[in-house]
Enzyme design. Structure first.
Site, PDB file in Angstrom:
ATOM      1  N   HIS A 137       0.715  -1.246  -0.059  1.00  0.00           N
ATOM      2  CA  HIS A 137       0.071   0.114  -0.084  1.00  0.00           C
ATOM      3  C   HIS A 137       0.875   1.350   0.128  1.00  0.00           C
ATOM      4  O   HIS A 137       0.364   2.229   0.033  1.00  0.00           O
ATOM      5  CB  HIS A 137      -0.990   0.104   1.307  1.00  0.00           C
ATOM      6  CG  HIS A 137      -0.042   0.229   2.417  1.00  0.00           C
ATOM      7  ND1 HIS A 137       0.334  -0.625   3.078  1.00  0.00           N
ATOM      8  CD2 HIS A 137       0.074   1.289   3.236  1.00  0.00           C
ATOM      9  CE1 HIS A 137       1.045  -0.280   4.093  1.00  0.00           C
ATOM     10  NE2 HIS A 137       0.995   1.110   4.368  1.00  0.00           N
ATOM     11  N   GLU A 175      13.110   8.501   5.535  1.00  0.00           N
ATOM     12  CA  GLU A 175      12.304   8.554   6.813  1.00  0.00           C
ATOM     13  C   GLU A 175      12.932   9.485   7.835  1.00  0.00           C
ATOM     14  O   GLU A 175      14.073   9.258   8.042  1.00  0.00           O
ATOM     15  CB  GLU A 175      11.885   7.120   7.305  1.00  0.00           C
ATOM     16  CG  GLU A 175      11.043   6.453   6.269  1.00  0.00           C
ATOM     17  CD  GLU A 175      10.698   4.985   7.069  1.00  0.00           C
ATOM     18  OE1 GLU A 175       9.642   4.857   7.147  1.00  0.00           O
ATOM     19  OE2 GLU A 175      11.639   4.306   7.285  1.00  0.00           O
ATOM     20  N   HIS A 216       9.060  -0.932  -1.603  1.00  0.00           N
ATOM     21  CA  HIS A 216       8.882   0.423  -2.026  1.00  0.00           C
ATOM     22  C   HIS A 216       9.776   0.584  -3.251  1.00  0.00           C
ATOM     23  O   HIS A 216       9.341   1.255  -4.280  1.00  0.00           O
ATOM     24  CB  HIS A 216       8.683   1.143  -0.798  1.00  0.00           C
ATOM     25  CG  HIS A 216       7.965   0.929   0.267  1.00  0.00           C
ATOM     26  ND1 HIS A 216       6.622   0.015   0.031  1.00  0.00           N
ATOM     27  CD2 HIS A 216       8.042   0.956   1.656  1.00  0.00           C
ATOM     28  CE1 HIS A 216       6.573  -0.289   1.063  1.00  0.00           C
ATOM     29  NE2 HIS A 216       6.930   0.381   2.158  1.00  0.00           N
TER      30      HIS A 216
END
Lengths: 486, 486
Positions: free
Chosen positions: B184, B222, B246
Site C-alpha cells: 500500500h 524517513e 517500495h
C-alpha cells in the site's frame, strides 16, 4: 559578452539634438560611464543642423535630458556633461561640412589624446543615410588611426532592392565589420536568454526538431494602435513595421542550428541559413488584416481608417498572419506561423512550440478523449518566462487528464533588466556585432516578403480588441492546427 | 480505472478486530458505501479469535472505530453497521473452524441473496498465511459460485525461497488472478500519476533513455526511527522493510517500457521485465548503514542500538544505498541509485532523473564554468510535484548561467487525495489488479537482493539526522556522480 573595457574613443551622434539622443542614447551612455564602461577619456560629439547651439548650450540641453531620465543633473551627471560633451553644426551636408566635422574630430582627438577610435551613430531618418555615407567617404571619415564604427537605426531599406542598394552604398566606404544595423526590439537579454535556453538545455534541444515538434507559433501582439504615427505607418504597414524585422528575428533564433561558438558571425551565419531555407511564400501563406473600431482594455477606439493622417480607403495592413516552411533537415514539414497586429487584446510577445501527440494513448483508448499535445510557451513580453504545458492525472478513480504547466518567470527570480540601449551601446563600444543585423541577413529577410511587398494584398477587417480576422484561424485550420490560446 | 460498480459480495476480514480493520478497512469500506461504490446488498464478516464477541458487540466496536475515524457513529454510519456487519469466531484455525466459517458464509449469502462473490482479506501477521490457505482449501473456500479474491498484506515472504514457497502454497488452491498482494505504500494516485506523466507526455518519454539520461536516483527518506517496532525491525532490516518492496516498485515504474494497454497484466508484465533486466548485484553495489544518536528536527534522538528490543550489537541495517544496472536497450549504462534510511533529515520520497550535459558549451568555452545538467525531480512525498531544473541566463553583460526550475505541485491545483485504502479496496471490489504485486514480480524483487539478504553485510554508522554514511556518497563518486541535493 566580453568583459573587455571599452577603449577610449569619440562617440559622434548625427541627429545629436533629437529625441533618440535625449531619451535613449545620452542616458545610456551616462549609465555606462557610471559603471566604468564608458572610458573616462572618451568624448561625445553631438552634430545637428542648429547653428545657434555651441558646446555650452548643448551641455545645458544634455543636463536637462539626463534630469528627465532620472539623473539629478546638478551633480556628477552635470560634471560629466561638461567634461565630455561637444557640439558641431552640420547644415545641409555639403562636402565642406564633412571636412569641417573631420577637422573638429581630429582636433578633439588631439586635445584629449585619443587613439582615433570613432563611433558614428546615425540618429536620423533613413533617407539621410546615402548622403552621409557619401560625405563621410569624401571627407575620409570611413577610416581612422583606430577603429571606426557606423551605427544605423532601423529600418534598413523598405524592400529587397532598396536594402541591396543601401548595402552597396555602405560597402563602397565601410567594411561589414564596421557596420552595426540596430533592431533594438530584441534586447540583448532576450536574444541571449533564448540562445541559452536552447543551447544550454539539452533536454529541450533534443526535442527541437521535426520528429518532435508539430508546429511553432510566434505572436507579437500590440495593444496600441497607430497613435500619431499615421504618416509613417501608411508608408510602412505591418510587414515593414514588424514582420520583416522583429518576427523574422524571432523566427531565426528559434529555428537556427547551434552555432560553433558564441561569436557574432557564427550566430549570424546560422540565422542567415534559416532565412535561406524558407520556401518562397505564396498568396495562400498569408492573411492580412486592418483593424476597425472596437474596444481595447475597456475603451472604445477608432478603426485604422479613422486614424489621423491615414487615407480613408487605405489598403495598408495592420495585421499579418503568415505560414513559413523552413525546408531543412531539422524543420521540414513543421509549419512556423507568424502573427502580429495592432489593436489586439493585449501586448504580448510569445513563442509557442507545440509538440507532437503520443503515437497512441494507453489511457481510455476507447474513449473519445484525446491527449493534449505538450506545449512550450516562451513569453518575451511583457514578462519573460517559460511555461511547459503537460498532462497530469486529476485525482480520482477514473483516469482524467488535465493540462497544467511547469513554469518559470524571470521576474520571480531576477530584478528588472537594464534598458536595451545600455546593452546595445555597450556592445558597440566593445565591438560585439551579435545583436546587429548583417547585410546578408537584412537582405534575406526582405527577400522573404517580396511577394507581399510588391502585391499589396487586400486586408481583411478585424475588430479592434480581437486576435485578428477569422481568416487567420483558417490559415492554421487548413493544416489541422489552431492558434494556442494566449 | 473502471467505472464498473462493485458487485454484491461478502467481504470477509480475518483479523477482523485488529488495528488495520478499525483504522483503515472499516473507514475505507464505509467511505466507499457513502459513494455508492460498496454495493448496498454487500456484507462484511469480521473473523477473530475472540469467542465472546457476537454480531451486536462487533457492531458496537465498529461504530466506535468509525467514530474515531471521523464519521459520527450515531446516524447513518451506525445504521450501516447494523445492516451489513457480522462476526464469526475462528479459534486456532482447525479444519472444523473453516467448515464452520464456510457454513456461516453460505448462510449469510442465502439470507441476503448474494451471488457468491467473496473477498477474503487477511489482516493478520504473515505467519498465519500458510495455515489459512490450507484451511480454506480443505473447507472449499477457495472457490464459489461467484468470484473469490484473496487479499494478502505485505510482507510476502522474507526472502526469495520463502516467497517461492508461499506462492507455491497459495497456488495450490488459488489462481493468480484471485490473489491481491498489497504494497500500500504506493497509492493508486502515485502510480497512476507516474504512468500518466511518462506515457501521456511524449516530451519526457523522448528523453527517457540511455541517450539522454545520465543517472536516476530514487530516495525514500524517513525522519522517524524504529519507534516501538524494534522487535519487528530486528527481523526485517532496511532491505525487507523498504528496498525489496517500495524502492523496487518505484524503480520498475520509472524504468518500465510503455505497456500495450493500461490493464493490470500489461503493466505488471513490463514491471517484471525491468526486474529481470537488472544485472546481479555484488558487494560493490551496496552500502549499508545503521544510525547512531544524533539530532533530527532539532531533537536529540537515540541510536538504533539504543532503541528498545534491539540487540546492543545488532548488525541490522537501517539504511541502504544501492546501484542497480538495468541492462536492456533503453537503460544500458545508466545507473539507478536507490537510497533509503531511517532517521534522515526529513521525510521525502523523490525520483531524480539527471540528464546528460550538452556535448559542448558554446558559452565561455575557455572558462572553467561547466553547464549544469538538466534534472527532473519527481517528488512523491510529502507533497507530490515536479521540478524541472534548467539553465537560465542571469541578467547582465556576461553570460552567467544559473540553474532554476520549472515547477508544478499537485497541492497548488488539486484538493487532498483520498486515503490509499479507499482506492485499494475499490480496486479489489472491481477486480483491478494493477496495484497488486504479482507472484513473479514479488519473487523477482526478492531475487534481486538475495546476496545481501544471505550475507548480512556489516553496516556503516551514520549519525541520526544525516543523509547516511559517507560511504553512500562514495558509491556514486566511483561513477563520477553525486547525490542530487534534496
Amino acid at each position: 559578452m566580453s568583459e573587455t573595457n571599452a577603449e577610449p574613443h569619440i562617440f559622434v551622434v548625427l541627429g545629436g539634438t533629437g529625441d533618440l539622443m535625449h531619451r535613449k542614447l545620452l542616458p545610456a551612455l551616462y549609465r555606462l560611464a557610471t559603471q566604468g564602461l564608458f572610458h573616462e577619456q572618451s568624448l561625445i560629439l553631438g552634430c545637428a543642423r542648429n547653428a545657434e547651439l555651441n558646446d555650452a548650450s548643448f551641455r545645458t540641453l544634455a543636463r536637462e535630458a539626463l534630469g528627465k531620465a532620472g539623473f539629478p543633473a546638478r551633480d556628477t551627471a552635470g560634471n560629466w556633461c561638461d567634461q565630455c560633451l561637444y557640439y558641431q553644426t552640420i547644415g545641409k551636408g555639403g562636402p565642406e561640412e564633412y571636412r569641417t566635422l573631420a577637422a573638429r574630430i581630429a582636433e578633439l582627438e588631439q586635445k584629449h589624446n585619443l587613439p582615433g577610435n570613432r563611433v558614428f551613430y546615425l540618429a536620423l531618418p533613413p533617407a539621410a543615410l546615402p548622403s552621409i555615407v557619401h560625405g563621410f567617404g569624401e571627407a575620409g571619415l570611413h577610416h581612422s588611426a583606430g577603429w571606426t564604427r557606423l551605427i544605423i537605426e532601423k529600418p534598413f531599406g523598405h524592400d529587397l532592392s532598396s536594402a541591396q542598394e543601401l548595402n552597396r552604398l555602405v560597402h563602397e566606404r565601410f567594411t561589414e565589420p564596421q557596420v552595426y544595423r540596430i533592431d533594438h526590439y530584441l534586447g540583448k537579454e532576450t536574444v541571449q536568454n533564448l540562445l541559452v535556453f536552447r543551447f544550454a538545455n539539452p533536454i529541450f534541444e533534443t526535442l527541437w526538431n521535426r520528429d518532435r515538434v508539430e508546429n511553432v507559433q510566434i505572436t507579437v501582439a500590440e495593444e496600441l494602435g497607430i497613435e500619431d504615427r499615421g504618416g509613417y505607418y501608411e508608408q510602412s504597414g505591418v510587414l515593414r513595421d514588424m514582420v520583416q524585422n522583429h518576427l523574422t528575428q524571432l523566427l531565426t533564433l528559434v529555428a537556427m542550428e547551434v552555432p560553433g561558438t558564441f561569436q557574432a558571425d557564427a550566430i549570424r551565419n546560422e540565422k542567415v541559413k534559416v532565412l535561406n531555407s524558407v520556401l518562397p511564400l505564396g498568396p495562400e501563406d498569408a492573411v492580412f488584416g486592418q483593424y476597425t473600431q472596437g474596444k481595447v482594455a475597456g475603451k472604445h477606439v477608432p478603426g485604422y481608417r479613422q486614424e489621423s493622417r491615414v487615407a480613408p480607403d487605405t489598403p495598408v495592413p495592420t495585421f499579418a498572419a503568415l505560414k513559413l516552411s523552413v525546408s531543412n533537415w531539422r524543420w521540414q514539414g513543421v509549419p512556423f506561423y507568424l502573427r502580429t497586429g495592432k489593436r489586439m487584446p493585449r501586448r504580448l510577445t510569445q513563442i509557442v512550440v507545440t509538440f507532437r501527440c503520443p503515437p497512441v494513448s494507453i489511457f481510455q483508448p476507447t474513449d473519445s478523449y484525446l491527449i493534449h499535445s505538450n506545449v512550450l510557451v516562451i513569453t518575451i513580453q511583457p514578462e519573460e518566462g517559460f511555461d511547459l504545458y503537460f498532462e497530469v492525472k486529476a485525482p480520482g478513480q477514473t483516469i482524467t487528464l488535465e493540462r497544467h504547466s511547469l513554469d518559470f518567470h524571470y521576474g520571480d527570480v531576477f530584478a528588472k533588466l537594464p534598458d536595451a540601449y545600455v546593452t546595445l551601446l555597450r556592445d558597440i563600444l566593445v565591438g560585439d556585432q551579435t545583436l546587429f543585423v548583417r547585410s546578408d541577413e537584412v537582405e534575406a529577410a526582405w527577400g522573404l516578403y517580396r511577394p507581399f511587398l510588391e502585391a499589396s494584398p487586400q486586408p481583411h477587417a478585424y475588430e479592434a480588441g480581437t486576435w485578428g480576422p477569422p481568416a487567420a484561424d483558417g490559415l492554421l485550420e487548413k493544416d489541422g492546427h489552431e492558434w494556442f490560446p494566449l
